[in-house]
Design a protein around this motif. Structure first.
Motif, PDB file in Angstrom:
ATOM      1  N   LEU A  91      47.556  -2.103  44.451  1.00  0.00           N
ATOM      2  CA  LEU A  91      48.838  -2.591  44.958  1.00  0.00           C
ATOM      3  C   LEU A  91      49.014  -2.225  46.425  1.00  0.00           C
ATOM      4  CD1 LEU A  91      51.293  -1.781  42.019  1.00  0.00           C
ATOM      5  CD2 LEU A  91      50.019  -3.868  42.453  1.00  0.00           C
ATOM      6  N   GLU A  92      48.643  -1.002  46.761  1.00  0.00           N
ATOM      7  CA  GLU A  92      48.821  -0.520  48.134  1.00  0.00           C
ATOM      8  C   GLU A  92      48.073  -1.413  49.115  1.00  0.00           C
ATOM      9  OE1 GLU A  92      48.225   3.637  50.637  1.00  0.00           O
ATOM     10  OE2 GLU A  92      46.843   3.104  49.031  1.00  0.00           O
ATOM     11  N   ALA A  93      46.889  -1.892  48.729  1.00  0.00           N
ATOM     12  CA  ALA A  93      46.090  -2.709  49.631  1.00  0.00           C
ATOM     13  C   ALA A  93      46.597  -4.146  49.697  1.00  0.00           C
ATOM     14  CB  ALA A  93      44.626  -2.699  49.180  1.00  0.00           C
ATOM     15  N   ASP A  94      47.131  -4.667  48.594  1.00  0.00           N
ATOM     16  CA  ASP A  94      47.500  -6.080  48.536  1.00  0.00           C
ATOM     17  C   ASP A  94      48.792  -6.401  49.274  1.00  0.00           C
ATOM     18  OD1 ASP A  94      45.283  -6.862  47.068  1.00  0.00           O
ATOM     19  OD2 ASP A  94      46.244  -6.485  45.137  1.00  0.00           O
ATOM     20  N   GLY A  95      49.736  -5.489  49.306  1.00  0.00           N
ATOM     21  CA  GLY A  95      51.045  -5.791  49.873  1.00  0.00           C
ATOM     22  C   GLY A  95      51.034  -5.899  51.387  1.00  0.00           C
ATOM     23  N   ASP A  96      51.593  -6.998  51.912  1.00  0.00           N
ATOM     24  CA  ASP A  96      51.807  -7.100  53.360  1.00  0.00           C
ATOM     25  C   ASP A  96      52.990  -6.228  53.756  1.00  0.00           C
ATOM     26  OD1 ASP A  96      49.797  -9.180  53.971  1.00  0.00           O
ATOM     27  OD2 ASP A  96      51.046 -10.415  52.679  1.00  0.00           O
ATOM     28  N   VAL A  97      54.000  -6.204  52.901  1.00  0.00           N
ATOM     29  CA  VAL A  97      55.143  -5.307  53.048  1.00  0.00           C
ATOM     30  C   VAL A  97      55.321  -4.593  51.712  1.00  0.00           C
ATOM     31  CG1 VAL A  97      57.634  -5.124  53.448  1.00  0.00           C
ATOM     32  CG2 VAL A  97      56.287  -6.823  54.723  1.00  0.00           C
ATOM     33  N   ILE A  98      55.450  -3.282  51.755  1.00  0.00           N
ATOM     34  CA  ILE A  98      55.663  -2.504  50.531  1.00  0.00           C
ATOM     35  C   ILE A  98      56.956  -1.709  50.675  1.00  0.00           C
ATOM     36  CG2 ILE A  98      54.808  -0.667  49.043  1.00  0.00           C
ATOM     37  CD1 ILE A  98      52.000  -1.524  49.630  1.00  0.00           C
ATOM     38  N   ILE A  99      57.831  -1.894  49.693  1.00  0.00           N
ATOM     39  CA  ILE A  99      59.148  -1.254  49.705  1.00  0.00           C
ATOM     40  C   ILE A  99      59.310  -0.411  48.442  1.00  0.00           C
ATOM     41  CG2 ILE A  99      61.628  -1.713  49.471  1.00  0.00           C
ATOM     42  CD1 ILE A  99      61.165  -4.202  51.240  1.00  0.00           C
ATOM     43  N   GLY A 100      59.788   0.817  48.614  1.00  0.00           N
ATOM     44  CA  GLY A 100      60.122   1.673  47.488  1.00  0.00           C
ATOM     45  C   GLY A 100      61.623   1.926  47.457  1.00  0.00           C
ATOM     46  N   LEU A 101      62.196   1.962  46.270  1.00  0.00           N
ATOM     47  CA  LEU A 101      63.637   2.152  46.123  1.00  0.00           C
ATOM     48  C   LEU A 101      63.953   3.524  45.538  1.00  0.00           C
ATOM     49  CD1 LEU A 101      64.640  -1.316  44.589  1.00  0.00           C
ATOM     50  CD2 LEU A 101      64.539  -0.664  47.004  1.00  0.00           C
ATOM     51  N   HIS A 102      65.077   4.081  45.973  1.00  0.00           N
ATOM     52  CA  HIS A 102      65.504   5.385  45.468  1.00  0.00           C
ATOM     53  C   HIS A 102      67.027   5.453  45.474  1.00  0.00           C
ATOM     54  CE1 HIS A 102      65.331   9.617  44.513  1.00  0.00           C
ATOM     55  NE2 HIS A 102      65.999   9.949  45.597  1.00  0.00           N
ATOM     56  N   ARG A 103      67.606   5.886  44.342  1.00  0.00           N
ATOM     57  CA  ARG A 103      69.060   6.060  44.236  1.00  0.00           C
ATOM     58  C   ARG A 103      69.369   7.514  43.904  1.00  0.00           C
ATOM     59  NH1 ARG A 103      72.551   3.967  40.694  1.00  0.00           N
ATOM     60  NH2 ARG A 103      71.019   3.441  39.099  1.00  0.00           N
ATOM     61  N   PRO A 104      69.790   8.313  44.882  1.00  0.00           N
ATOM     62  CA  PRO A 104      70.122   9.718  44.606  1.00  0.00           C
ATOM     63  C   PRO A 104      71.190   9.858  43.522  1.00  0.00           C
ATOM     64  CG  PRO A 104      69.961   9.344  46.974  1.00  0.00           C
ATOM     65  CD  PRO A 104      69.887   7.995  46.325  1.00  0.00           C
ATOM     66  N   ASP A 105      72.101   8.887  43.432  1.00  0.00           N
ATOM     67  CA  ASP A 105      73.173   8.965  42.437  1.00  0.00           C
ATOM     68  C   ASP A 105      72.629   8.995  41.011  1.00  0.00           C
ATOM     69  OD1 ASP A 105      74.940   8.883  44.483  1.00  0.00           O
ATOM     70  OD2 ASP A 105      75.769   6.899  44.034  1.00  0.00           O
ATOM     71  N   TYR A 106      71.462   8.429  40.807  1.00  0.00           N
ATOM     72  CA  TYR A 106      70.871   8.358  39.474  1.00  0.00           C
ATOM     73  C   TYR A 106      70.653   9.761  38.904  1.00  0.00           C
ATOM     74  CZ  TYR A 106      67.692   6.728  35.767  1.00  0.00           C
ATOM     75  OH  TYR A 106      67.108   6.449  34.559  1.00  0.00           O
ATOM     76  N   PHE A 107      70.436  10.724  39.807  1.00  0.00           N
ATOM     77  CA  PHE A 107      70.132  12.093  39.379  1.00  0.00           C
ATOM     78  C   PHE A 107      71.321  13.038  39.571  1.00  0.00           C
ATOM     79  CE2 PHE A 107      66.262  10.037  40.973  1.00  0.00           C
ATOM     80  CZ  PHE A 107      65.471  10.092  39.840  1.00  0.00           C
ATOM     81  N   ALA A 108      72.439  12.513  40.075  1.00  0.00           N
ATOM     82  CA  ALA A 108      73.607  13.368  40.337  1.00  0.00           C
ATOM     83  C   ALA A 108      74.219  13.857  39.026  1.00  0.00           C
ATOM     84  CB  ALA A 108      74.640  12.598  41.147  1.00  0.00           C
TER      85      ALA A 108
END
Length: 332
Positions: free
Chosen positions: A271-288
């Motif tokens: 996946l790392e090689a195939d993506g022209d743009v790679i985006i990761g998501l994170h929601r701190p509230d999920y762990f609050a």
């Protein structure tokens, strides 16, 4: 002479297909079929699948296209993100990855609602969600009626009136849903139909890890093959192809609370090689653990960008209305 030449070409394609069927190697019969159909289609339309152009010609095409960003990117509707990546690259492959619950399906649907319209039809090939859930979320997003009231049918008269008005807004969006695909060949057929019949400029696939790669390889190899296939489909039909993918939660409890890194994509194959743009998501509230700690922040981490910068972009998450906006809180 032309007829004889076509006959020889058809014979060559058929002979190659027969040879591959008898000795498929790592290929599946479905892949052999797709390859033969593509070769015959190219022959019928006079297209050369091995087109060669000079660097000068390619450079001239780039210069001629400058000043018209719409020919190269589709904006996401998120100002800071578009400033960083330019938008979703046409004929390119964008990957959006996150562990469960971080909002990858939500951001895909929000981008669609941000940009879809008569000039930019959008498609979503959903293996994760049924069309009714996608539609309910869109109604909540655009109407302001809480999503749970729509899902559980707890609407007031005012809510019902508002949803009726919202249907006109949705009709103008030009969004198309395919939710019965399971295999990569079905996805290719659906993506081609979305592009050719409905004129879609962007096609989201939700999500990559649910696709049947039609191979007998181990799952990591299969995911790599799926990723590569989606990249080539987007390039072939000229759309901005966006693949959503599931990341593991991390090796430890503390690790699961951290923002995604490229390492988490690497663990899923190529996946790392195939993506022209790679985006990761994170929601701190999920762990609050405390309601008072909630900020509504959805962090968009641009981890790879072949066209420029990487970095973090904050967005605002409104789960009740299935809505994501710029961090200022204003609608996009």
């Amino acid at each position: 002479m032309r007829n004889c030449s076509i006959g020889r070409s058809v014979l060559a394609i058929a002979t190659m297909a027969i040879a591959r069927v008898h000795n498929p190697g790592q290929s599946t019969y479905a892949e052999i079929q797709r390859s033969a159909v593509e070769d015959l289609s190219n022959l019928a339309t006079g297209e050369n699948s091995q087109e060669i152009v000079s660097l000068t010609e390619a450079a001239m095409q780039v210069v001629e296209g400058l000043g018209n960003k719409a020919n190269r990117f589709v904006c996401t509707g998120f100002m800071e993100l578009d400033e960083m990546i330019g938008g979703l690259p046409l004929s390119g492959f964008t990957l959006i990855g996150a562990p469960p619950g971080m909002g990858k399906s939500a951001i895909a649907k929000q981008i669609i609602l941000n940009v879809a319209g008569p000039m930019i039809p959008c498609g979503i090939i959903s293996l994760e969600e049924h069309r009714s859930k996608i539609a309910a979320n869109a109604l909540a997003n655009l109407s302001g009626v809480d999503n749970h009231k729509i899902v559980f049918d707890r609407l007031t008269k005012e809510d019902t009136d508002q949803l009726a008005l919202t249907l006109n807004h949705i009709a103008a969006k030009n969004v198309f849903i395919a939710d019965t695909c399971r295999t990569i060949s079905q996805i290719e057929a659906a993506a081609s139909m979305l592009a050719e019949r409905h004129g879609c400029k962007v096609v989201f696939v939700d999500h990559l890890h649910l696709i049947d790669g039609e191979t007998s390889q181990n799952r990591t190899q299969e995911v790599s093959k799926i990723s590569g296939a989606l990249k080539m489909i987007g390039k072939k039909i000229g759309v901005a192809m966006v693949g959503l993918c599931q990341l593991n939660r991390g090796e430890t409890d503390e690790g699961s609370k951290q923002a995604p890194t490229l390492r988490r994509f690497k663990d899923s194959g190529s996946l790392e090689a195939d993506g022209d743009v790679i985006i990761g998501l994170h929601r701190p509230d999920y762990f609050a653990k405390d309601y008072d700690q909630l900020t509504g922040e959805l962090q968009v981490h641009v981890l790879k960008n072949k066209n420029g910068a990487t970095g973090r972009v904050p967005l605002f998450w409104d789960g009740n209305r299935q809505r994501i906006t710029n961090w200022t809180g204003t609608s996009v």
